[in-house]
Scaffold this motif. Sequence first.
Motif, mmCIF file in Angstrom:
data_model
loop_
_atom_site.group_PDB
_atom_site.id
_atom_site.type_symbol
_atom_site.label_atom_id
_atom_site.label_comp_id
_atom_site.label_asym_id
_atom_site.label_seq_id
_atom_site.Cartn_x
_atom_site.Cartn_y
_atom_site.Cartn_z
ATOM 1 N N ILE A 1 0.842 -1.196 0.000
ATOM 2 C CA ILE A 1 0.000 0.000 0.000
ATOM 3 C C ILE A 1 0.877 1.246 0.000
ATOM 4 C CG2 ILE A 1 -1.826 1.254 1.187
ATOM 5 C CD1 ILE A 1 -2.569 -1.335 2.615
ATOM 6 N N ILE A 2 0.593 2.153 -0.927
ATOM 7 C CA ILE A 2 1.236 3.473 -0.933
ATOM 8 C C ILE A 2 0.192 4.509 -0.531
ATOM 9 C CG2 ILE A 2 2.309 5.264 -2.345
ATOM 10 C CD1 ILE A 2 3.513 3.091 -4.085
ATOM 11 N N VAL A 3 0.454 5.252 0.528
ATOM 12 C CA VAL A 3 -0.421 6.345 0.946
ATOM 13 C C VAL A 3 0.196 7.653 0.467
ATOM 14 C CG1 VAL A 3 -1.498 7.537 2.879
ATOM 15 C CG2 VAL A 3 -1.189 5.052 2.972
ATOM 16 N N LEU A 4 -0.439 8.282 -0.504
ATOM 17 C CA LEU A 4 0.008 9.584 -0.993
ATOM 18 C C LEU A 4 -0.655 10.663 -0.142
ATOM 19 C CD1 LEU A 4 -0.209 9.052 -4.878
ATOM 20 C CD2 LEU A 4 1.841 9.022 -3.442
ATOM 21 N N LEU A 5 0.164 11.384 0.625
ATOM 22 C CA LEU A 5 -0.337 12.356 1.594
ATOM 23 C C LEU A 5 -0.069 13.777 1.111
ATOM 24 C CD1 LEU A 5 -1.543 13.005 4.357
ATOM 25 C CD2 LEU A 5 0.743 12.700 5.339
ATOM 26 N N SER B 1 2.255 23.471 -3.192
ATOM 27 C CA SER B 1 0.989 23.558 -3.910
ATOM 28 C C SER B 1 0.604 22.158 -4.393
ATOM 29 C CB SER B 1 1.099 24.520 -5.103
ATOM 30 O OG SER B 1 2.085 24.067 -6.018
ATOM 31 N N THR B 2 -0.661 22.004 -4.780
ATOM 32 C CA THR B 2 -1.177 20.664 -5.078
ATOM 33 C C THR B 2 -1.009 20.310 -6.550
ATOM 34 O OG1 THR B 2 -2.827 20.918 -3.333
ATOM 35 C CG2 THR B 2 -3.178 19.154 -4.921
ATOM 36 N N ASN B 3 -0.358 19.172 -6.783
ATOM 37 C CA ASN B 3 -0.302 18.553 -8.093
ATOM 38 C C ASN B 3 -0.781 17.126 -7.896
ATOM 39 O OD1 ASN B 3 0.380 17.199 -10.447
ATOM 40 N ND2 ASN B 3 2.303 18.276 -10.731
ATOM 41 N N LEU B 4 -2.062 16.880 -8.153
ATOM 42 C CA LEU B 4 -2.644 15.584 -7.850
ATOM 43 C C LEU B 4 -2.193 14.481 -8.797
ATOM 44 C CD1 LEU B 4 -6.419 16.098 -6.936
ATOM 45 C CD2 LEU B 4 -4.560 15.416 -5.441
ATOM 46 N N TYR B 5 -2.115 14.784 -10.080
ATOM 47 C CA TYR B 5 -2.001 13.735 -11.081
ATOM 48 C C TYR B 5 -0.593 13.185 -11.245
ATOM 49 C CZ TYR B 5 -6.558 15.777 -12.227
ATOM 50 O OH TYR B 5 -7.838 16.260 -12.155
ATOM 51 N N GLU B 6 0.412 14.031 -11.149
ATOM 52 C CA GLU B 6 1.777 13.535 -11.345
ATOM 53 C C GLU B 6 2.213 12.554 -10.254
ATOM 54 O OE1 GLU B 6 6.365 15.132 -12.034
ATOM 55 O OE2 GLU B 6 4.766 16.552 -11.529
ATOM 56 N N PRO B 7 1.998 12.855 -8.960
ATOM 57 C CA PRO B 7 2.359 11.875 -7.929
ATOM 58 C C PRO B 7 1.632 10.545 -8.095
ATOM 59 C CG PRO B 7 1.969 14.017 -6.938
ATOM 60 C CD PRO B 7 1.509 14.113 -8.361
ATOM 61 N N LEU B 8 0.351 10.602 -8.429
ATOM 62 C CA LEU B 8 -0.410 9.373 -8.616
ATOM 63 C C LEU B 8 0.102 8.604 -9.831
ATOM 64 C CD1 LEU B 8 -2.665 7.542 -7.741
ATOM 65 C CD2 LEU B 8 -4.298 9.004 -8.948
ATOM 66 N N THR B 9 0.435 9.308 -10.893
ATOM 67 C CA THR B 9 0.993 8.667 -12.092
ATOM 68 C C THR B 9 2.284 7.940 -11.767
ATOM 69 O OG1 THR B 9 -0.014 10.280 -13.598
ATOM 70 C CG2 THR B 9 1.929 9.093 -14.397
ATOM 71 N N LYS B 10 3.166 8.580 -11.018
ATOM 72 C CA LYS B 10 4.445 7.961 -10.667
ATOM 73 C C LYS B 10 4.246 6.761 -9.752
ATOM 74 C CE LYS B 10 7.417 12.029 -11.250
ATOM 75 N NZ LYS B 10 8.353 12.974 -10.595
ATOM 76 N N ALA B 11 3.289 6.851 -8.838
ATOM 77 C CA ALA B 11 3.026 5.733 -7.925
ATOM 78 C C ALA B 11 2.476 4.532 -8.686
ATOM 79 C CB ALA B 11 2.056 6.170 -6.833
ATOM 80 N N VAL B 12 1.582 4.772 -9.632
ATOM 81 C CA VAL B 12 1.025 3.673 -10.427
ATOM 82 C C VAL B 12 2.119 3.012 -11.255
ATOM 83 C CG1 VAL B 12 -0.538 3.101 -12.328
ATOM 84 C CG2 VAL B 12 -1.304 4.632 -10.500
ATOM 85 N N LYS B 13 2.959 3.805 -11.900
ATOM 86 C CA LYS B 13 4.041 3.242 -12.712
ATOM 87 C C LYS B 13 5.024 2.452 -11.845
ATOM 88 C CE LYS B 13 3.938 6.617 -16.496
ATOM 89 N NZ LYS B 13 4.675 7.691 -17.222
ATOM 90 N N PHE B 14 5.231 2.907 -10.621
ATOM 91 C CA PHE B 14 6.134 2.211 -9.713
ATOM 92 C C PHE B 14 5.586 0.819 -9.377
ATOM 93 C CE2 PHE B 14 7.311 1.214 -5.269
ATOM 94 C CZ PHE B 14 8.694 1.144 -5.408
ATOM 95 N N LEU B 15 4.290 0.734 -9.042
ATOM 96 C CA LEU B 15 3.681 -0.551 -8.708
ATOM 97 C C LEU B 15 3.434 -1.410 -9.944
ATOM 98 C CD1 LEU B 15 1.048 0.410 -5.972
ATOM 99 C CD2 LEU B 15 3.280 -0.661 -5.647
ATOM 100 N N ALA B 16 3.461 -0.814 -11.126
ATOM 101 C CA ALA B 16 3.205 -1.551 -12.366
ATOM 102 C C ALA B 16 4.468 -2.195 -12.935
ATOM 103 C CB ALA B 16 2.590 -0.620 -13.409
ATOM 104 N N ASN B 17 5.588 -2.048 -12.243
ATOM 105 C CA ASN B 17 6.856 -2.604 -12.728
ATOM 106 C C ASN B 17 6.858 -4.121 -12.573
ATOM 107 O OD1 ASN B 17 9.473 -3.154 -13.480
ATOM 108 N ND2 ASN B 17 10.399 -2.284 -11.628
ATOM 109 N N THR B 18 6.592 -4.844 -13.651
ATOM 110 C CA THR B 18 6.480 -6.301 -13.590
ATOM 111 C C THR B 18 7.820 -6.982 -13.331
ATOM 112 O OG1 THR B 18 6.660 -6.405 -16.004
ATOM 113 C CG2 THR B 18 4.436 -6.365 -15.058
ATOM 114 N N ALA B 19 8.917 -6.258 -13.470
ATOM 115 C CA ALA B 19 10.229 -6.843 -13.182
ATOM 116 C C ALA B 19 10.513 -6.902 -11.681
ATOM 117 C CB ALA B 19 11.320 -6.039 -13.893
#
Length: 403
Positions: free
Chosen positions: A80-84, A173-191
């Motif tokens: 679980i990644i909690v983006l705060l 300041s808030t940037n919602l989409y970039e942190p979430l994008t990076k977190a998804v790509k991190f967990l999507a690493n099938t290697a």
Amino acid sequence: MLAAFASPSFGQAKVAEIVGNPTVNDDRVTIRIKVKSAEERPIMGLQDTNFKLLVDKKEVSFNNKDWKSPEETIPPPAWIIVLLDFSGSMRELDSSKTKKIAGAIKAIRQLTSVLKDRGENTQIAIVPFGEPGDKCPQGYSINQDTLDKFFAANDFKLQNNLDYLESLTPCASTNLYEPLTKAVKFLANTADYRFYPPKDSPQPQPRLSIILLSDGYHNFANEAQDFQSLISLLKRNSNIIVHTLGYGLTPEQLGQKYKLGRPAIRADINSRKVPEAEFVDKQRLAEIAKTTGGIAEFSGDAEAIAENLQLFLNALLGEYEINYTQPNAERGSKHNVQVLVTSNANKPVQSPPKAYTITVFGRSLPLTVRMSMLACILVLLSLGGIVPFFLWGEYLKKEALGD
């Protein structure tokens, strides 16, 4: 429970799903079941009498001792990644007069406390995010290192990390989409075998989840384009569940507070009808969660934040378990199992079928049969081995005495 009584549909099962593949051990089969409402919320508190099994479209009974509630099952491995959100508005007070950042961290502490007793196979990373600016030049950037700070719930380093975050002052300041994008790509690493074990590994596929906690909105000019890119990424990685938690006043509450006569919208920020620090993009957060099959919640105070984090945990780990004996099991035979779930005296909800194959070892013989076989073998050995030797010995004795 109160919510279920106030709104019966909240507690009614609408979706039943057998999670993963059935586990087969000789003629014993184990399945894990998720039960959700129409709002994608997990249905907890069901009993064994709420479940029926269909194997090859025929009902199969199971014993009460072979049924387990989500609190009794051993949770599957989970990451679980909690983006705060660490934007400046998190310094503001919530509706209970608690500073938002303090309320959020307190809620996360309560979540880790529950995980100590329930999710020993769960690893959690608390990742602050925020875009740098004039008042906050360093910001809180998201990268491989910050995302990979996983700790078990009972690891003292996790509490130390929360202590450190609590000592910081949100200012970005808030940037919602970039942190979430990076977190998804991190967990999507099938290697990464932590997230995707090899096919021949005995380790089950772990649950992968992101909790996005924010009190703001994506305040960039190309918001629509950024959002569509994020949605496309989420659809390509449907195994990663994203739960979203908005912290603040709803658009409806903001509309009432500032006498707009309607729910607040993003344009009200530019026209200065609503302060930027108070606007939370409820619609976008809901769309993100819905795309992944996650839950979108909105809370105005720290206590509700903690309750919603518990809800997310139940959605991730809340699985019922049933163990049953395959009728007339044969080696290599293929079968399909379904589960029927009834709640609140409503029409049963039927899960899609899941296929499995009885292992090559087949069914173990009953103890009485095996003991009978052993007795027969001993008798045959006696008749075919010991008795002839005894008779031969007697014959030799007579021959010797005759001489």
